[in-house]
Design an enzyme around this catalytic site. Structure first.
Site, mmCIF file in Angstrom:
data_model
loop_
_atom_site.group_PDB
_atom_site.id
_atom_site.type_symbol
_atom_site.label_atom_id
_atom_site.label_comp_id
_atom_site.label_asym_id
_atom_site.label_seq_id
_atom_site.Cartn_x
_atom_site.Cartn_y
_atom_site.Cartn_z
ATOM 1 N N LEU A 120 23.297 -31.244 -5.798
ATOM 2 C CA LEU A 120 24.711 -30.670 -4.894
ATOM 3 C C LEU A 120 25.966 -31.473 -5.318
ATOM 4 C CD1 LEU A 120 22.840 -29.952 -1.761
ATOM 5 C CD2 LEU A 120 23.344 -28.099 -3.576
ATOM 6 N N GLY A 121 25.652 -32.779 -5.288
ATOM 7 C CA GLY A 121 26.847 -33.575 -5.505
ATOM 8 C C GLY A 121 26.742 -34.978 -5.176
ATOM 9 N N LYS A 146 19.753 -36.624 0.330
ATOM 10 C CA LYS A 146 20.797 -37.717 -0.125
ATOM 11 C C LYS A 146 19.965 -38.967 -0.160
ATOM 12 C CE LYS A 146 25.335 -38.298 2.251
ATOM 13 N NZ LYS A 146 25.566 -39.021 3.465
ATOM 14 N N ASP A 190 35.745 -41.441 8.799
ATOM 15 C CA ASP A 190 35.993 -41.031 7.527
ATOM 16 C C ASP A 190 36.024 -39.208 7.584
ATOM 17 O OD1 ASP A 190 36.408 -41.165 4.820
ATOM 18 O OD2 ASP A 190 34.351 -41.353 4.301
ATOM 19 N N GLY A 211 28.014 -40.276 0.044
ATOM 20 C CA GLY A 211 28.922 -41.495 0.166
ATOM 21 C C GLY A 211 27.947 -42.664 -0.369
ATOM 22 N N PHE A 212 26.765 -42.609 -0.692
ATOM 23 C CA PHE A 212 26.072 -43.591 -1.440
ATOM 24 C C PHE A 212 25.043 -43.394 -2.006
ATOM 25 C CE2 PHE A 212 24.636 -43.134 3.217
ATOM 26 C CZ PHE A 212 23.514 -42.672 3.198
ATOM 27 N N GLY A 213 25.248 -42.191 -2.848
ATOM 28 C CA GLY A 213 24.307 -41.613 -3.885
ATOM 29 C C GLY A 213 24.415 -40.208 -4.137
#
Ligand SMILES: *[C@@H]1O[C@H](CO)[C@@H](O)[C@H](O)[C@H]1NC(C)=O
Ligand SMILES: *[C@@H]1O[C@H](CO)[C@@H](O)[C@H](O)[C@H]1NC(C)=O
Ligand SMILES: *[C@@H]1O[C@H](CO)[C@@H](O)[C@H](O)[C@H]1NC(C)=O
Ligand SMILES: *[C@@H]1O[C@H](CO)[C@@H](O)[C@H](O)[C@H]1NC(C)=O
Ligand SMILES: *[C@@H]1O[C@H](CO)[C@@H](O)[C@H](O)[C@H]1NC(C)=O
Ligand SMILES: *[C@@H]1O[C@H](CO)[C@@H](O)[C@H](O)[C@H]1NC(C)=O
Ligand SMILES: *[C@@H]1O[C@H](CO)[C@@H](O)[C@H](O)[C@H]1NC(C)=O
Ligand SMILES: *[C@@H]1O[C@H](CO)[C@@H](O)[C@H](O)[C@H]1NC(C)=O
Ligand SMILES: *[C@@H]1O[C@H](CO)[C@@H](O)[C@H](O)[C@H]1NC(C)=O
Ligand SMILES: *[C@@H]1O[C@H](CO)[C@@H](O)[C@H](O)[C@H]1NC(C)=O
Ligand SMILES: *[C@@H]1O[C@H](CO)[C@@H](O)[C@H](O)[C@H]1NC(C)=O
Length: 819
Positions: free
Chosen positions: A506-507, A528, A625, A510-512
């Site tokens: 999917l994209g 994720k 964020d 933040g960290f992977g």
């Protein structure tokens, strides 16, 4: 139970038969009517009752006669305990037809064999009103039952009439409250009007035989309290009905009758259940040695006993504050009233039911919901019950109908669930109830599995202890809390994501990478996956896991579980069909899909989610964020805030913190954070303001260029606003009509949020208020904080001057912007 068929005087009575008849005719001739006292417990065609004469049951337990209650001048026929000095009336014959004096007579009507009460004028003012019969007698029994029967037939089955079928306000041991199909009577209790007036009062305690039967305490037609249905051991809402109590309770439910009754284990103790004129249901007990009526139990007892206190899908818990909570998967229908501790509007479902993919959430120790329309099958087991409920999309929940002996029977609810109550496990009240919820509302364990009832080991039934985390308790103290998070097998995730295939990607998170996954039964998830060589990522991973696992709000993305195996670390979320906000907003082809209504809904949703983080959750969380790519959209385009890798928990009194490592995204960072590393709820408010202006304008704050001046979005919006041309900011992709006042309101809110000085910015509760109400007065925004120049702090001097003095600088602090 006292023996209802046997009495000691029957035999003797028969011997007197002839004599009595002779005397009867003698007395008739004299037109004098004295009571013949040979059988003190009987009224016969020749024995009647008048004045201060009374009947006394064979064992001298109960007495029947005329009485005047309290300060009243009226006379009534009543039954009271013989052995208790202070007259305690348990039954009244003519409660609604008072007599002016006791010279009336209670007798057997020679025409039809009925028991009748005749007043001074010879008028019948009360009658047992049974059909015609010959040779009847009326007998007062030792259990307090006054029965009309054939002279030679003492079989209770054949009673022609009995006072137990016409209760007033009192239920005695052995008396049945409920429905009898033979007599077609639904016997129920009704209070006296006052202690001095036994006439029919306002309050009743009556069995509702519909659905899964339960008993309602009502005032006229309005329900005040309900017992909850009988679950084989007790009423679901009366935890005090324990096997250790001095009572035995019966509840019968068959074709012929549905009733509740009780008995005493020790017959030298008296007990009665009564509805008093104030509307309280009371169980009183009398222990001979203490010579006083003791209140053993009463209802309604507390706020949670009040009928529908927490509305539909609300669950009342006296150990919680406030007492009303929505069941999982629901949220308050009327938040304002709810926050004012009025829960009666109840709760509404957050995620729609989808029928086939829905699952069940087990609620333990609950008073079953109102069950007048429930369907009951006493033969069906729990597994079949679940299947039946699952198959039928209108089924909202199920439970066992009998929890005695390990659980049996099936109850199914198909209408809104009302009047649930949570008992503490130690109270032993309530029972398990299975609530239908959408797959999204279930943790992964229940999402993947049927409840394990076969004894086989459940390979997904593993939990990860998350935390401990320090959080602020209601009391203001810190407590440490751990939380169980469902753990998923790596092989399951591999299978679900097709071995992390590119098609499922999917994209970048933040960290992977983030992958779409399909679990069994078609549930979609987002995975994720922490990249193996991510150094900083591990901290963020843990941070996100700790925080988001504890947060529940419809505008926050939901964490379903995690997978940690060898080198692999993954977080598993609900899947968001419409990806992230930036994929619409900043994409020329797709921004037109966001009409104004949708955009406003997104703005308001983000505001509510942020308010929850800052204020309403048990923590104070600064997201740090917030940006368009961290706002995910579900299939109805509802926004959900995601990515808590950088979020921080604040202490109760802490308003700002300082960090050496400024992380965040350029364009969304407040000046004090970007320059000094100061973050607070007001730095989130700043980011929110940027988001609002981006949503209105469809323009990214970073890289915004005006043809003449190089202005960023904030400067541009500020200038248009000052020039009274705010509406020019609106995204040209919004083709359909929009409310100019809504647009202007959003721009003003956005500008208020991005004001340079943190203390000038509103907090999120004010923002939500400003967005939601048409009349809330809003302050004029001051200069936005987009420039890093030095300007005087006294911003209350003309802000247009400051505008002139401002130049747009590039932020020079180190930022991480690798999203
Ligand atoms: C019953 O009433 C009569 C007169 O009406 C009176 O003489 C008698 O004492 C009363 N008995 C009791 C037990 O009160
Ligand atoms: C009862 O009332 C009637 C009429 O009101 C009266 O004639 C009669 O004497 C009264 N009896 C007694 C015992 O007071
Ligand atoms: C007896 O009852 C009738 C009918 O209720 C009533 O009209 C009459 O006044 C009563 N008589 C006395 C003496 O109470
Ligand atoms: C007696 O019963 C009949 C029907 O069973 C009813 O119509 C009537 O009203 C009753 N009378 C009284 C005085 O309760
Ligand atoms: C029943 O209750 C009485 C009075 O409290 C008491 O004296 C007696 O021992 C009890 N009997 C049993 C079997 O518990
Ligand atoms: C589903 O349950 C409702 C309520 O119990 C019932 O009326 C309906 O007939 C059921 N539908 C099916 C297909 O069984
Ligand atoms: C409940 O189950 C128990 C144990 O199987 C049984 O004895 C009892 O009769 C059942 N009660 C009802 C109301 O069905
Ligand atoms: C993966 O899914 C397929 C198809 O559902 C199944 O046959 C296979 O056993 C699964 N493999 C694992 C490791 O779960
Ligand atoms: C998944 O992919 C990795 C390499 O990308 C490979 O080593 C592994 O065997 C694959 N696993 C399955 C179950 O296909
Ligand atoms: C959002 O997702 C749903 C489900 O995939 C889809 O039907 C809908 O068209 C999408 N909305 C937009 C605006 O793309
Ligand atoms: C939010 O701001 C308003 C207005 O300044 C203030 O009354 C309120 O107490 C603030 N709320 C919180 C939680 O700080």
């Amino acid at each position: 139970m006292r023996n209802t068929t046997h009495h000691h005087h029957g035999g003797r009575r028969r011997h007197l038969h002839l004599l009595l008849h002779l005397i009867y005719y003698f007395l008739i001739s004299l037109t004098i009517f004295p009571l013949l006292t040979t059988s003190k417990n009987l009224i016969t065609p020749t024995q009647f009752l008048t004045g201060n004469q009374t009947l006394i049951s064979a064992g001298e337990e109960f007495e029947l006669g005329f009485f005047t209650p309290g300060i009243s001048n009226n006379y009534y026929i009543g039954i009271w305990y013989k052995k208790i000095e202070s007259q305690t009336v348990v039954w009244v014959a003519n409660r609604d037809s008072p007599l002016k004096n006791s010279s009336a007579i209670l007798k057997i009507n020679s025409d039809d064999g009925n028991l009748v009460l005749i007043n001074d004028s010879g008028k019948s003012i009360w009658s047992s009103n049974y059909s015609r019969a010959k040779n009847t007698v009326a007998e007062l029994l030792d259990n307090g039952n006054f029965v009309l029967r054939l002279e030679n037939d003492k079989n209770p089955e054949n009673y022609l009439w009995q006072s137990f079928d016409y209760p007033t306000d009192t239920l005695l041991p052995g008396m049945k409250l409920g429905w009898d199909s033979k007599s077609r009577l639904n016997r129920y209790l009704t209070s006296w009007k006052s202690p001095d007036d036994p006439s029919t009062g306002d309050f009743s305690f009556k069995l509702d035989i519909n659905g899964f039967p339960e008993i309602y305490l009502t005032k006229k037609q309005r329900i005040n309290y309900r017992s909850g249905p009988w679950n084989g051991l007790r009423f679901s809402g009366v935890p005090e009905m324990k096997s250790t109590s001095p009572f035995t309770f019966q509840f019968a439910m068959n074709r012929n009758e549905v009733y509740y009754s009780f008995n005493l284990k020790n017959e030298s103790v008296y007990s009665r259940l009564l509805v008093i004129h104030t509307g309280v249901l009371q169980r009183l007990t009398w222990i001979p040695t203490s010579k006083i009526w003791n209140q053993f139990w009463y209802a309604p007892k507390d706020q949670c006993d009040h009928y529908r206190e927490c509305g539909a899908y609300g669950i009342c818990d006296t150990n919680a504050s406030p007492v009303c909570n929505c069941v999982k998967g629901f949220e308050p229908r009327n938040l304002q009233a709810w926050n004012l501790r009025d829960g009666r509007d109840g709760c509404v479902r957050v995620n729609k039911l989808e029928c086939e993919s829905d699952g069940f959430l087990k609620l333990s120790n609950v008073k079953l919901p109102e069950s007048g329309t429930a369907f009951v099958d006493p033969e069906m087991g729990l597994v079949q019950c679940e299947e039946l409920c699952k198959r039928n999309c209108s089924c909202l929940g199920y439970s066992n109908s009998n929890i005695s002996g390990g659980g049996a029977g099936c109850v199914i609810w198909a209408e809104d669930l009302y009047d649930m109550r949570q008992y503490a496990a130690a109270e032993g009240g309530g029972q398990d109830f299975y609530l239908r919820v959408s797959a999204a509302d279930l943790g992964l364990k229940s999402l993947l599995l049927k409840p394990d009832r076969t004894g086989r080991t459940d390979r997904f039934d593993r939990k990860l202890k998350v935390g401990p985390i320090r959080l602020i308790h209601h009391s203001g103290e810190y407590i440490e809390e751990e939380l169980d998070l469902p753990l998923l097998d790596f092989s399951t995730v591999v299978n679900a994501t097709d071995n992390f295939s590119d098609e499922n990607k999917l994209g970048q998170g933040g960290f992977g990478c983030v992958y779409k996954g399909n679990l069994v039964e078609g549930h979609e998830i987002a995975v994720k996956r922490l990249s193996k060589n991510s150094g900083q990522g591990v901290e963020e991973f843990k941070n996100e896991m700790k925080l988001i696992a504890r947060l529940q709000h419809r505008n926050l993305v939901r964490l379903l579980g995690c997978c940690i195996e060898m080198e692999e670390k993954m977080l598993i979320y609900e899947y968001m069909e419409n990806k992230s906000l930036d994929s619409f907003l900043f994409n020329k082809d797709k921004s037109g899909l966001l009409d104004w209504k949708t955009r406003l809904n997104i703005i308001c949703g983000i505001a509510r989610g942020l308010l929850y983080l800052h204020q309403d959750s048990r923590f104070r969380i600064i997201h740090r964020d917030l940006k368009a790519s961290n706002i995910l959209l579900d299939k109805e385009m509802n926004p959900k805030i995601s990515d808590f890798g950088m979020a921080r928990i604040f202490g109760a009194d802490q308003t700002e913190a300082n960090t050496k490592r400024v992380v965040g995204t350029y364009g969304y960072m407040s000046p004090e954070y970007a320059m000094d590393g100061l973050f607070s709820i007001k730095s989130d408010v700043f980011s929110f303001g940027v988001l609002v202006l981006e949503i209105v304008s469809g323009t990214k704050n970073r890289g915004f260029y005006q043809t003449n001046n190089q202005l960023n979005l904030l400067a541009y919006a500020w200038r248009l606003y000052k020039e009274g041309k705010g509406l020019e900011l609106i995204d040209s992709a919004i083709s359909e009509s929009y409310s100019t006042s809504e647009v202007m309101r959003c721009i003003q809110v956005g500008l208020l949020c991005v004001q340079e000085h943190a203390e000038d910015r509103p907090n999120m509760s004010t923002v939500v208020l400003m967005l939601s109400s048409d009349c809330a007065s809003m302050p004029q925004p001051k200069h936005p904080g987009y420039c890093l120049g030095r300007r005087p702090l006294d911003t209350d001097s003309s802000s247009s001057k400051q505008d002139d003095s401002c130049t747009v600088n590039q932020v020079t602090v180190t930022v991480l912007d690798g999203r």
